[in-house]
Scaffold this motif. Structure first.
Motif, PDB file in Angstrom:
ATOM      1  N   ASN A   1       0.822  -1.213   0.000  1.00  0.00           N
ATOM      2  CA  ASN A   1       0.000   0.000   0.000  1.00  0.00           C
ATOM      3  C   ASN A   1       0.855   1.262   0.000  1.00  0.00           C
ATOM      4  N   TYR A   2       1.921   1.263   0.782  1.00  0.00           N
ATOM      5  CA  TYR A   2       2.837   2.410   0.791  1.00  0.00           C
ATOM      6  C   TYR A   2       3.495   2.581  -0.579  1.00  0.00           C
ATOM      7  N   LEU A   3       3.950   1.495  -1.164  1.00  0.00           N
ATOM      8  CA  LEU A   3       4.600   1.578  -2.473  1.00  0.00           C
ATOM      9  C   LEU A   3       3.639   2.084  -3.541  1.00  0.00           C
ATOM     10  N   LYS A   4       2.407   1.634  -3.498  1.00  0.00           N
ATOM     11  CA  LYS A   4       1.409   2.111  -4.458  1.00  0.00           C
ATOM     12  C   LYS A   4       1.163   3.608  -4.278  1.00  0.00           C
ATOM     13  N   SER A   5       1.051   4.048  -3.029  1.00  0.00           N
ATOM     14  CA  SER A   5       0.853   5.481  -2.770  1.00  0.00           C
ATOM     15  C   SER A   5       2.058   6.295  -3.226  1.00  0.00           C
ATOM     16  N   LEU A   6       3.250   5.802  -2.935  1.00  0.00           N
ATOM     17  CA  LEU A   6       4.466   6.492  -3.383  1.00  0.00           C
ATOM     18  C   LEU A   6       4.501   6.590  -4.907  1.00  0.00           C
TER      19      LEU A   6
ATOM     20  N   ALA B   1       2.210  10.844   4.378  1.00  0.00           N
ATOM     21  CA  ALA B   1       1.463  10.711   5.631  1.00  0.00           C
ATOM     22  C   ALA B   1       0.001  11.120   5.427  1.00  0.00           C
ATOM     23  N   GLN B   2      -0.206  12.194   4.705  1.00  0.00           N
ATOM     24  CA  GLN B   2      -1.565  12.655   4.439  1.00  0.00           C
ATOM     25  C   GLN B   2      -2.315  11.640   3.577  1.00  0.00           C
ATOM     26  N   GLN B   3      -1.677  11.138   2.549  1.00  0.00           N
ATOM     27  CA  GLN B   3      -2.296  10.151   1.648  1.00  0.00           C
ATOM     28  C   GLN B   3      -2.672   8.872   2.396  1.00  0.00           C
ATOM     29  N   MET B   4      -1.775   8.420   3.259  1.00  0.00           N
ATOM     30  CA  MET B   4      -1.990   7.168   3.988  1.00  0.00           C
ATOM     31  C   MET B   4      -2.835   7.376   5.250  1.00  0.00           C
ATOM     32  N   GLN B   5      -3.062   8.625   5.618  1.00  0.00           N
ATOM     33  CA  GLN B   5      -3.839   8.990   6.813  1.00  0.00           C
ATOM     34  C   GLN B   5      -3.227   8.395   8.084  1.00  0.00           C
ATOM     35  N   VAL B   6      -1.904   8.588   8.191  1.00  0.00           N
ATOM     36  CA  VAL B   6      -1.157   8.135   9.361  1.00  0.00           C
ATOM     37  C   VAL B   6      -0.224   9.257   9.815  1.00  0.00           C
ATOM     38  N   SER B   7       0.386   9.083  10.975  1.00  0.00           N
ATOM     39  CA  SER B   7       1.278  10.104  11.521  1.00  0.00           C
ATOM     40  C   SER B   7       2.640  10.083  10.822  1.00  0.00           C
ATOM     41  N   MET B   8       3.364  11.172  10.964  1.00  0.00           N
ATOM     42  CA  MET B   8       4.711  11.281  10.389  1.00  0.00           C
ATOM     43  C   MET B   8       5.653  10.200  10.947  1.00  0.00           C
ATOM     44  N   PRO B   9       5.658   9.952  12.267  1.00  0.00           N
ATOM     45  CA  PRO B   9       6.541   8.894  12.780  1.00  0.00           C
ATOM     46  C   PRO B   9       6.225   7.517  12.188  1.00  0.00           C
ATOM     47  N   THR B  10       4.946   7.250  11.937  1.00  0.00           N
ATOM     48  CA  THR B  10       4.562   5.976  11.321  1.00  0.00           C
ATOM     49  C   THR B  10       5.132   5.876   9.912  1.00  0.00           C
TER      50      THR B  10
END
Length: 78
Positions: A8-13, A29-38
């Motif tokens: 999912n991260y690779l697809k978003s990237l 982070a905004q696209q994945m709706q998660v925090s910066m540390p995540t």
């Protein structure tokens, strides 16, 4: 083999990449709706797997393997 989360991260990237192939961590982070540390944690994992290039305080760039990875699961390998 990548986990579903890594995929999912690779697809978003891949989808967020600009013409230079770069993506800001904050955009991801905004696209994945998660925090910066995540996001930072996952980016480091993806770098260890050779799927992206990460330097602190700079946008990330997918490697050639990382660019192919989002298509592996759908069978669209070039």
């Amino acid at each position: 083999m990548a986990s579903q989360t890594e995929e999912n991260y690779l697809k978003s990237l891949f989808n967020l990449s600009n013409e230079a192939g770069e993506v800001n961590i904050s955009e991801l982070a905004q696209q994945m709706q998660v925090s910066m540390p995540t996001v930072n944690s996952m980016v480091k994992t993806l770098q260890k797997n050779g799927w992206l290039i990460y330097e602190k305080y700079k946008p990330v760039t997918l490697t050639s393997e990382g660019k192919k990875k989002p298509h592996w699961s759908s069978g669209n390998i070039d």
